[in-house]
Scaffold this motif. Structure first.
Motif, PDB file in Angstrom:
ATOM      1  N   UNK A   6       0.840  -1.173   0.000  1.00 18.47           N
ATOM      2  CA  UNK A   6       0.000   0.000   0.000  1.00 18.47           C
ATOM      3  C   UNK A   6       0.888   1.240   0.000  1.00 18.47           C
ATOM      4  N   UNK A   7       0.872   1.904  -1.069  1.00 18.71           N
ATOM      5  CA  UNK A   7       1.674   3.113  -1.164  1.00 18.71           C
ATOM      6  C   UNK A   7       0.915   4.296  -0.582  1.00 18.71           C
ATOM      7  N   UNK A   8       1.700   5.248  -0.066  1.00 14.07           N
ATOM      8  CA  UNK A   8       1.094   6.476   0.415  1.00 14.07           C
ATOM      9  C   UNK A   8       0.775   6.488   1.896  1.00 14.07           C
ATOM     10  N   UNK A   9       0.977   5.369   2.587  1.00 13.32           N
ATOM     11  CA  UNK A   9       0.652   5.320   4.001  1.00 13.32           C
ATOM     12  C   UNK A   9       1.878   5.338   4.903  1.00 13.32           C
ATOM     13  N   UNK A  10       3.025   5.439   4.320  1.00 13.83           N
ATOM     14  CA  UNK A  10       4.236   5.504   5.151  1.00 13.83           C
ATOM     15  C   UNK A  10       4.478   6.955   5.555  1.00 13.83           C
ATOM     16  N   UNK A  11       4.883   7.119   6.774  1.00 15.00           N
ATOM     17  CA  UNK A  11       5.160   8.473   7.273  1.00 15.00           C
ATOM     18  C   UNK A  11       6.474   8.969   6.683  1.00 15.00           C
ATOM     19  N   UNK A  12       6.436  10.180   6.169  1.00 14.28           N
ATOM     20  CA  UNK A  12       7.680  10.733   5.640  1.00 14.28           C
ATOM     21  C   UNK A  12       8.542  11.185   6.817  1.00 14.28           C
ATOM     22  N   UNK A  13       9.767  10.752   6.794  1.00 16.53           N
ATOM     23  CA  UNK A  13      10.664  11.055   7.905  1.00 16.53           C
ATOM     24  C   UNK A  13      11.441  12.325   7.572  1.00 16.53           C
ATOM     25  N   UNK A  14      11.305  13.334   8.441  1.00 14.46           N
ATOM     26  CA  UNK A  14      12.035  14.571   8.240  1.00 14.46           C
ATOM     27  C   UNK A  14      13.421  14.425   8.851  1.00 14.46           C
ATOM     28  N   UNK A  15      14.402  14.834   8.093  1.00 12.68           N
ATOM     29  CA  UNK A  15      15.776  14.726   8.562  1.00 12.68           C
ATOM     30  C   UNK A  15      16.063  15.850   9.554  1.00 12.68           C
ATOM     31  N   UNK A  16      16.595  15.482  10.710  1.00 16.00           N
ATOM     32  CA  UNK A  16      16.954  16.477  11.716  1.00 16.00           C
ATOM     33  C   UNK A  16      18.235  17.184  11.312  1.00 16.00           C
ATOM     34  N   UNK A  17      18.301  18.467  11.636  1.00 15.98           N
ATOM     35  CA  UNK A  17      19.489  19.261  11.368  1.00 15.98           C
ATOM     36  C   UNK A  17      20.106  19.679  12.694  1.00 15.98           C
ATOM     37  N   UNK A  18      21.308  20.195  12.617  1.00 18.19           N
ATOM     38  CA  UNK A  18      22.034  20.571  13.822  1.00 18.19           C
ATOM     39  C   UNK A  18      22.687  21.932  13.626  1.00 18.19           C
ATOM     40  N   UNK A  19      22.613  22.774  14.643  1.00 21.62           N
ATOM     41  CA  UNK A  19      23.287  24.071  14.638  1.00 21.62           C
ATOM     42  C   UNK A  19      24.114  24.159  15.919  1.00 21.62           C
ATOM     43  N   UNK A  20      25.328  24.686  15.798  1.00 16.17           N
ATOM     44  CA  UNK A  20      26.217  24.807  16.949  1.00 16.17           C
ATOM     45  C   UNK A  20      26.403  26.276  17.293  1.00 16.17           C
ATOM     46  N   UNK A  21      26.255  26.578  18.573  1.00 13.08           N
ATOM     47  CA  UNK A  21      26.393  27.945  19.076  1.00 13.08           C
ATOM     48  C   UNK A  21      27.387  27.982  20.229  1.00 13.08           C
ATOM     49  N   UNK A  22      28.064  29.102  20.377  1.00 13.71           N
ATOM     50  CA  UNK A  22      28.878  29.390  21.551  1.00 13.71           C
ATOM     51  C   UNK A  22      28.073  30.350  22.420  1.00 13.71           C
ATOM     52  N   UNK A  23      27.972  30.045  23.716  1.00 13.66           N
ATOM     53  CA  UNK A  23      27.231  30.868  24.662  1.00 13.66           C
ATOM     54  C   UNK A  23      28.209  31.380  25.712  1.00 13.66           C
ATOM     55  N   UNK A  24      28.368  32.708  25.779  1.00 13.54           N
ATOM     56  CA  UNK A  24      29.257  33.339  26.762  1.00 13.54           C
ATOM     57  C   UNK A  24      28.399  34.039  27.804  1.00 13.54           C
ATOM     58  N   UNK A  25      28.631  33.710  29.073  1.00  9.54           N
ATOM     59  CA  UNK A  25      27.861  34.276  30.181  1.00  9.54           C
ATOM     60  C   UNK A  25      28.706  35.294  30.942  1.00  9.54           C
ATOM     61  N   UNK A  26      28.100  36.440  31.249  1.00 11.90           N
ATOM     62  CA  UNK A  26      28.789  37.527  31.939  1.00 11.90           C
ATOM     63  C   UNK A  26      28.035  37.905  33.205  1.00 11.90           C
ATOM     64  N   UNK A  27      28.766  38.385  34.205  1.00 12.69           N
ATOM     65  CA  UNK A  27      28.149  38.889  35.427  1.00 12.69           C
ATOM     66  C   UNK A  27      28.006  40.402  35.338  1.00 12.69           C
ATOM     67  N   UNK A  28      27.260  40.969  36.248  1.00 15.46           N
ATOM     68  CA  UNK A  28      27.078  42.419  36.268  1.00 15.46           C
ATOM     69  C   UNK A  28      28.375  43.128  36.660  1.00 15.46           C
TER      70      UNK A  28
END
Length: 98
Positions: free
Chosen positions: A1-23
């Motif tokens: 039966x065609x048309x009943x399979x769930x299309x699988x979305x490919x996950x993507x990845x993004x990389x970030x640098x997070x710098x935390x500062x004090x007052x």
């Protein structure tokens, strides 16, 4: 039966640098973290990283400001590499005020 399979979305990845500062010391970060965001097509990766950083600031009240960038190293080479800036203080150029 065609048309009943769930299309699988490919996950993507993004990389970030997070710098935390004090007052007390807004020139030197007290912590720098590399964060990888996994997202699916249609999801806003910027919204995901902003949500993560907002939660981080809510958990740790000593964080006064967060700078986020996607450069190759933990320090941005120039100011334009900073993609998001979160702060507890209102100023021009802030992405989000916590």
């Amino acid at each position: 039966m065609k048309g009943f399979t769930a299309s699988k979305q490919k996950e993507k990845q993004a990389t970030y640098w997070i710098s935390c500062y004090t007052r007390d010391n807004e020139d030197e970060p007290f912590g720098v973290t590399k964060k990888q965001i996994i997202y699916k097509p249609g999801q806003d990766k910027d919204k995901l990283i902003l949500t993560y950083c907002t939660k981080l600031m809510n958990i740790n009240r000593s964080i006064w400001e967060i700078l986020v960038h996607q450069g190759p190293s933990e320090t941005p080479g120039y100011g334009d590499q900073v993609t998001h800036r979160l702060s507890r203080e209102k100023f021009r150029g802030s992405t989000t005020i916590i």
